[in-house]
Scaffold this motif. Structure first.
Motif, PDB file in Angstrom:
ATOM      1  N   ASP A  25       0.804  -1.214   0.000  1.00 44.66           N
ATOM      2  CA  ASP A  25       0.000   0.000   0.000  1.00 44.66           C
ATOM      3  C   ASP A  25       0.842   1.271   0.000  1.00 44.66           C
ATOM      4  N   THR A  26       1.973   1.250   0.683  1.00 40.93           N
ATOM      5  CA  THR A  26       2.770   2.471   0.817  1.00 40.93           C
ATOM      6  C   THR A  26       3.927   2.558  -0.168  1.00 40.93           C
ATOM      7  N   GLU A  27       4.403   1.414  -0.679  1.00 43.71           N
ATOM      8  CA  GLU A  27       5.547   1.434  -1.580  1.00 43.71           C
ATOM      9  C   GLU A  27       5.220   0.933  -2.988  1.00 43.71           C
ATOM     10  N   GLY A  28       4.074   0.264  -3.134  1.00 41.56           N
ATOM     11  CA  GLY A  28       3.656  -0.213  -4.442  1.00 41.56           C
ATOM     12  C   GLY A  28       4.201  -1.589  -4.778  1.00 41.56           C
ATOM     13  N   PRO A  29       3.599  -2.253  -5.757  1.00 42.77           N
ATOM     14  CA  PRO A  29       4.030  -3.618  -6.116  1.00 42.77           C
ATOM     15  C   PRO A  29       5.456  -3.697  -6.628  1.00 42.77           C
ATOM     16  N   GLN A  30       5.957  -2.590  -7.195  1.00 48.00           N
ATOM     17  CA  GLN A  30       7.325  -2.616  -7.725  1.00 48.00           C
ATOM     18  C   GLN A  30       8.356  -2.788  -6.618  1.00 48.00           C
ATOM     19  N   SER A  31       7.960  -2.506  -5.363  1.00 48.46           N
ATOM     20  CA  SER A  31       8.902  -2.618  -4.251  1.00 48.46           C
ATOM     21  C   SER A  31       9.291  -4.064  -3.954  1.00 48.46           C
ATOM     22  N   PHE A  32       8.512  -5.013  -4.462  1.00 44.84           N
ATOM     23  CA  PHE A  32       8.822  -6.431  -4.223  1.00 44.84           C
ATOM     24  C   PHE A  32       9.874  -6.958  -5.191  1.00 44.84           C
ATOM     25  N   GLY A  33      10.188  -6.181  -6.228  1.00 49.44           N
ATOM     26  CA  GLY A  33      11.178  -6.622  -7.187  1.00 49.44           C
ATOM     27  C   GLY A  33      10.675  -7.800  -8.003  1.00 49.44           C
ATOM     28  N   ALA A  34      11.606  -8.551  -8.579  1.00 47.04           N
ATOM     29  CA  ALA A  34      11.232  -9.725  -9.377  1.00 47.04           C
ATOM     30  C   ALA A  34      10.673 -10.808  -8.456  1.00 47.04           C
ATOM     31  N   ARG A  35       9.510 -11.321  -8.813  1.00 46.50           N
ATOM     32  CA  ARG A  35       8.876 -12.339  -7.979  1.00 46.50           C
ATOM     33  C   ARG A  35       8.757 -13.656  -8.739  1.00 46.50           C
ATOM     34  N   LYS A  36       8.609 -14.733  -8.004  1.00 38.81           N
ATOM     35  CA  LYS A  36       8.429 -16.045  -8.615  1.00 38.81           C
ATOM     36  C   LYS A  36       7.134 -16.056  -9.419  1.00 38.81           C
ATOM     37  N   GLU A  37       7.099 -16.884 -10.456  1.00 36.00           N
ATOM     38  CA  GLU A  37       5.882 -17.016 -11.239  1.00 36.00           C
ATOM     39  C   GLU A  37       4.799 -17.688 -10.415  1.00 36.00           C
ATOM     40  N   GLY A  38       3.575 -17.366 -10.716  1.00 35.19           N
ATOM     41  CA  GLY A  38       2.455 -17.968 -10.006  1.00 35.19           C
ATOM     42  C   GLY A  38       1.477 -16.912  -9.529  1.00 35.19           C
ATOM     43  N   ALA A  57      -4.769  23.339  -7.033  1.00 34.62           N
ATOM     44  CA  ALA A  57      -5.153  24.678  -7.489  1.00 34.62           C
ATOM     45  C   ALA A  57      -6.177  24.586  -8.619  1.00 34.62           C
ATOM     46  N   LEU A  58      -6.085  23.503  -9.406  1.00 35.64           N
ATOM     47  CA  LEU A  58      -7.047  23.287 -10.491  1.00 35.64           C
ATOM     48  C   LEU A  58      -8.367  22.738  -9.967  1.00 35.64           C
ATOM     49  N   GLU A  59      -8.291  21.834  -8.982  1.00 33.98           N
ATOM     50  CA  GLU A  59      -9.482  21.306  -8.312  1.00 33.98           C
ATOM     51  C   GLU A  59      -9.052  20.746  -6.963  1.00 33.98           C
ATOM     52  N   SER A  60      -9.785  21.053  -5.927  1.00 32.10           N
ATOM     53  CA  SER A  60      -9.418  20.603  -4.584  1.00 32.10           C
ATOM     54  C   SER A  60      -9.766  19.132  -4.397  1.00 32.10           C
ATOM     55  N   GLY A  61      -9.023  18.501  -3.511  1.00 31.42           N
ATOM     56  CA  GLY A  61      -9.319  17.109  -3.181  1.00 31.42           C
ATOM     57  C   GLY A  61      -8.258  16.115  -3.585  1.00 31.42           C
ATOM     58  N   TRP A  62      -7.220  16.567  -4.288  1.00 27.78           N
ATOM     59  CA  TRP A  62      -6.129  15.669  -4.637  1.00 27.78           C
ATOM     60  C   TRP A  62      -5.319  15.352  -3.376  1.00 27.78           C
ATOM     61  N   GLY A  63      -4.793  14.137  -3.305  1.00 23.38           N
ATOM     62  CA  GLY A  63      -3.994  13.767  -2.146  1.00 23.38           C
ATOM     63  C   GLY A  63      -3.352  12.411  -2.339  1.00 23.38           C
ATOM     64  N   GLY A  64      -2.724  11.927  -1.282  1.00 30.60           N
ATOM     65  CA  GLY A  64      -2.053  10.636  -1.352  1.00 30.60           C
ATOM     66  C   GLY A  64      -1.381  10.332  -0.040  1.00 30.60           C
ATOM     67  N   PRO A  65      -0.858   9.116   0.119  1.00 29.87           N
ATOM     68  CA  PRO A  65      -0.179   8.742   1.356  1.00 29.87           C
ATOM     69  C   PRO A  65       1.090   9.542   1.570  1.00 29.87           C
TER      70      PRO A  65
END
Length: 326
Positions: free
Chosen positions: A135-148, A290-298
């Motif tokens: 959730d905080t670092e994204g799926p790319q943070s796991f690096g290469a993973r085993k197939e399956g 500034a274009l529209e309010s409500g943008w955000g993120g962790p």
């Protein structure tokens, strides 16, 4: 029968269901969990009355840092950086240890229910750490993973086949409970012998939906547009309503991805995601708001989302802001 009122945001994900899992296991004794009625309501932001009511579980709908009142969020400025699930584990840590130890020592359970609740505390902690990293670092943070196929694939397939947010939350909650009861390691692919098609035909349906989503996503990625930001970052942008688009763009070399989903949620709204592959994208936040309010993120700063109630911007506008600020 115990009733738990749960407020969730427009997007149900593993963090939503992981938070609910920790809260339920840390609050209710086993007999009540078996019959617990979970009432799920979707909202952009909880009312102050709900945020101040400890009996209402608020997940990513405001109240960051107010865990004593049952509020778990990490999308507000100045709030916690940990995922909602990790916050819930920390808050219920003592209760979870006591409850799970007592469950482990109890050999009496009802085979008519989906989950035995014979859960190892170490497995719960591993699941929470997996959800937090995803959730905080994204799926790319796991690096290469085993197939399956992984637990997250099963969850994604469920979201693809079930569009009702309340049912998504309940399905995800039960899936996580069953994964703990079966001793699954979320960091590893599911073993074939643990995947019982006869017992769980819906799991097979979920995975088929995930496979089809991946196929369609691969075709869509070929239509992505490419360029560079002002600082020289490789930028890709794409219109897609398929799960996993930012990660797929990362796999093709994007450092920053802008994904526009014109049919997000139910009812559908325009949804933008601005994501960085280990790149902080928060410098774009001020201009977007500034274009529209409500943008955000962790607080990690590597992902931004458009307002929960939907966006009125165009893909060209968002890409232009990203080009100029990143």
């Amino acid at each position: 029968m115990a009733i738990l009122k749960v407020l969730v945001g427009p997007k149900v994900d593993l963090d939503t269901c992981g938070t609910l899992l920790c809260a339920v296991l840390g609050t209710y004794p086993r007999p009540l969990i078996m019959d617990l009625q979970i009432e799920v309501c979707r909202t952009g932001h909880a009312s102050e009355a709900d945020l101040a009511d400890p009996s209402v579980l608020c997940i990513e709908v405001g109240g960051s840092g107010r865990v004593e009142e049952g509020n778990f969020d990490h999308h507000e400025a100045g709030g916690p950086t940990a995922s909602a699930t990790l916050q819930a584990l920390a808050f219920y840590e003592h209760a979870l240890g006591v409850i799970l130890q007592s469950v482990e020592g109890d050999e009496e359970y009802d085979r008519n229910i989906a989950v035995d609740l014979h859960i190892n505390l170490g497995d719960l902690i591993k699941l929470v750490m997996y959800i937090d990293q995803l959730d905080t670092e994204g799926p790319q943070s796991f690096g290469a993973r085993k197939e399956g196929f992984y637990l997250s694939d099963l969850f994604s397939g469920m979201l693809l086949t079930e569009r009702d947010p309340a049912k998504q939350v309940r399905n995800g909650f039960v899936l996580l409970l069953e994964s703990l009861e079966r001793g699954w390691d979320p960091f590893e692919p599911l073993d074939d012998e643990r995947f019982d098609e006869d017992l769980h035909p819906e799991w097979v349906r979920w995975l088929k939906a995930k496979v089809e989503n991946n196929r369609l996503l691969a075709e869509t990625i070929e239509r992505a547009s490419w360029g560079e930001t002002g600082s020289g970052r490789r930028l890709a942008w794409l219109e897609s309503n398929f799960f996993g688009a930012p990660g797929a763009l990362y796999g093709h070399g994007a450092e920053i991805a802008v994904v526009f989903n014109p049919r997000f949620g139910n009812p559908p709204v325009w949804k933008f995601t601005v994501a960085g592959n280990s790149v902080v994208v928060t410098p774009a936040l001020e201009r977007l708001n500034a274009l529209e309010s409500g943008w955000g993120g962790p607080a990690t700063g590597t992902i931004l989302g458009s307002p929960r109630e939907g966006s009125s911007l165009t893909l060209e506008q968002v890409v232009e802001v990203v080009r100029e600020t990143l």
